[in-house]
Design a protein around this motif. Structure first.
Motif, PDB file in Angstrom:
ATOM      1  N   ARG A  51     -17.168  -8.316  -7.451  1.00 42.96           N
ATOM      2  CA  ARG A  51     -18.078  -8.781  -6.406  1.00 42.96           C
ATOM      3  C   ARG A  51     -18.407 -10.259  -6.594  1.00 42.96           C
ATOM      4  O   ARG A  51     -18.428 -11.024  -5.625  1.00 42.96           O
TER       5      ARG A  51
ATOM      6  N   VAL B 146     -16.892 -11.526  -3.238  1.00 42.26           N
ATOM      7  CA  VAL B 146     -17.880 -11.389  -2.168  1.00 42.26           C
ATOM      8  C   VAL B 146     -18.907 -12.518  -2.195  1.00 42.26           C
ATOM      9  O   VAL B 146     -19.123 -13.207  -1.182  1.00 42.26           O
ATOM     10  N   ASP B 147     -19.538 -12.722  -3.334  1.00 43.42           N
ATOM     11  CA  ASP B 147     -20.632 -13.693  -3.412  1.00 43.42           C
ATOM     12  C   ASP B 147     -20.225 -15.101  -2.974  1.00 43.42           C
ATOM     13  O   ASP B 147     -20.987 -15.761  -2.245  1.00 43.42           O
TER      14      ASP B 147
ATOM     15  N   VAL C  30     -20.073 -15.238   0.852  1.00 44.84           N
ATOM     16  CA  VAL C  30     -21.405 -15.172   1.456  1.00 44.84           C
ATOM     17  C   VAL C  30     -22.085 -16.542   1.376  1.00 44.84           C
ATOM     18  O   VAL C  30     -22.641 -17.038   2.368  1.00 44.84           O
TER      19      VAL C  30
ATOM     20  N   GLU D  93     -16.393  -5.529   1.773  1.00 47.14           N
ATOM     21  CA  GLU D  93     -17.709  -6.162   1.678  1.00 47.14           C
ATOM     22  C   GLU D  93     -17.601  -7.662   1.942  1.00 47.14           C
ATOM     23  O   GLU D  93     -18.502  -8.253   2.557  1.00 47.14           O
ATOM     24  N   GLN D  94     -16.531  -8.276   1.484  1.00 47.25           N
ATOM     25  CA  GLN D  94     -16.328  -9.704   1.711  1.00 47.25           C
ATOM     26  C   GLN D  94     -16.322 -10.021   3.204  1.00 47.25           C
ATOM     27  O   GLN D  94     -17.000 -10.957   3.659  1.00 47.25           O
TER      28      GLN D  94
ATOM     29  N   ARG E 108     -17.442  -8.075   5.772  1.00 42.64           N
ATOM     30  CA  ARG E 108     -18.689  -7.675   6.439  1.00 42.64           C
ATOM     31  C   ARG E 108     -19.835  -8.624   6.096  1.00 42.64           C
ATOM     32  O   ARG E 108     -20.544  -9.122   6.985  1.00 42.64           O
ATOM     33  N   GLU E 109     -20.017  -8.915   4.810  1.00 39.13           N
ATOM     34  CA  GLU E 109     -21.156  -9.736   4.407  1.00 39.13           C
ATOM     35  C   GLU E 109     -20.913 -11.211   4.689  1.00 39.13           C
ATOM     36  O   GLU E 109     -21.859 -11.965   4.962  1.00 39.13           O
TER      37      GLU E 109
ATOM     38  N   ALA F 137     -21.826 -11.579   8.281  1.00 35.45           N
ATOM     39  CA  ALA F 137     -23.279 -11.490   8.451  1.00 35.45           C
ATOM     40  C   ALA F 137     -23.944 -12.808   8.051  1.00 35.45           C
ATOM     41  O   ALA F 137     -24.879 -13.274   8.713  1.00 35.45           O
ATOM     42  N   ALA F 138     -23.459 -13.423   6.964  1.00 34.52           N
ATOM     43  CA  ALA F 138     -24.019 -14.699   6.530  1.00 34.52           C
ATOM     44  C   ALA F 138     -23.721 -15.806   7.531  1.00 34.52           C
ATOM     45  O   ALA F 138     -24.538 -16.707   7.741  1.00 34.52           O
TER      46      ALA F 138
END
Length: 302
Positions: free
Chosen positions: A83, A87-88, A91, A136-137, A139-140, A143-144
């Motif tokens: 993550r 992902v982070d 975001v 998640e990458q 989707r998030e 969203a960001a």
């Protein structure tokens, strides 16, 4: 437009920079280490929002083109590290891009997210940490970014090609195998494939149209047998490719998963369930109309 390319020193990022410049756009290339053609050095994975905003200022769009080795075994649990790596950074990057008023973005993703949509019964996110983080990458990250910054996710299969001395990270072992005297064997199943140049052109199209779509990319679909045969021919060693029984592939991969578990390690693609992917036809309707052969021969020169 003016486009920031994160991972601009990599195989795909370098082609994205080239295609955008050919189309008359300005580019800024960012990488973690000094390489030819890199304009700024920054580890986006650890960069703060303020650092990223400073980097993004004055740009219209951003491309995230870094890559991850999903096969490397790591100590359990691997989800927090995957993550942090996958992902982070996305975001933070797209939150900063939103704050700077950028109007378009592209993330280089994985075709596993395409197959997760197509075959929910495969439970890919549940079984494979890498695929969970890719979902998640997307989707998030979106969203960001918010509604004013559409983000296209290019769902990439095997990518062939070369940019200077940069090659796909999986090419070395296959090259050595094709040139060796070790028998070539392949199971049933296969994969979609694309050239780095094709990926770059699709990315440029997405930026120019400010697309926010999920975009599977493929030049051709190859069975594993055909892929190995074409690689062997490209390196100048035409060889018969034998058939690996599906039961043998499943057994070997499950043993690999058991060995990882004994060592309290995991990899992003769980070998215990990898046979379900390896033996499937992970095919995508070709989207580019481009022949794969030139990129294949660039990847595996004679």
């Amino acid at each position: 437009m003016r486009i920031l390319v994160v991972g601009g020193s990599g195989l795909i990022g370098a082609h994205v920079v080239e295609v955008l410049r050919e189309r008359g756009h300005d580019t800024t290339s960012v990488a973690r280490s000094a390489q030819p053609g890199v304009d700024h050095l920054l580890d986006v994975g650890s960069g703060s929002i303020d650092e990223l905003r400073s980097l993004l200022a004055g740009h219209d769009g951003v491309v995230y083109a870094t890559r991850t080795d999903e096969q490397r075994p790591l100590p359990k649990p691997i989800y927090p590290q995957f993550r942090r790596e996958n992902v982070d950074p996305v975001v933070r990057l797209f939150a900063a891009a939103r704050d700077e008023g950028l109007t378009r973005g592209v993330v280089m993703g994985s075709y596993y997210t395409y197959f997760d949509r197509l075959h929910p019964q495969w439970r890919l996110a549940e079984r494979h940490t890498y695929i969970r983080c890719r979902l998640e990458q997307a989707r998030e990250g979106r969203a960001a970014a918010g509604p004013g910054l559409p983000v296209a996710v290019l769902e990439l299969p095997f990518v062939f090609g070369r940019a200077g001395d940069r090659l796909p990270n999986w090419a070395g072992p296959l090259d050595r195998w094709a040139r060796s005297r070790t028998p070539l064997v392949a199971p049933t199943g296969g994969s979609a494939a694309a050239s780095a140049r094709s990926v770059a052109e699709v990315a440029a199209d997405a930026l120019e149209s400010a697309s926010g779509a999920d975009i599977p990319v493929a030049d051709e679909n190859l069975t594993w047998h055909d892929m190995l045969a074409r690689i062997a021919e490209a390196v100048g060693r035409r060889r018969r490719v034998g058939r690996l029984p599906a039961c043998a592939a499943r057994t070997a991969l499950r043993l690999g998963g058991a060995a990882q578990a004994l060592g309290r390690k995991e990899s992003g693609i769980n070998p215990t369930f990898l046979a379900d992917l390896l033996l499937a036809e992970l095919f995508i309707e070709p989207t580019t109309g481009r022949a794969l052969e030139p990129a294949l021969r660039e990847t595996f020169p004679a």
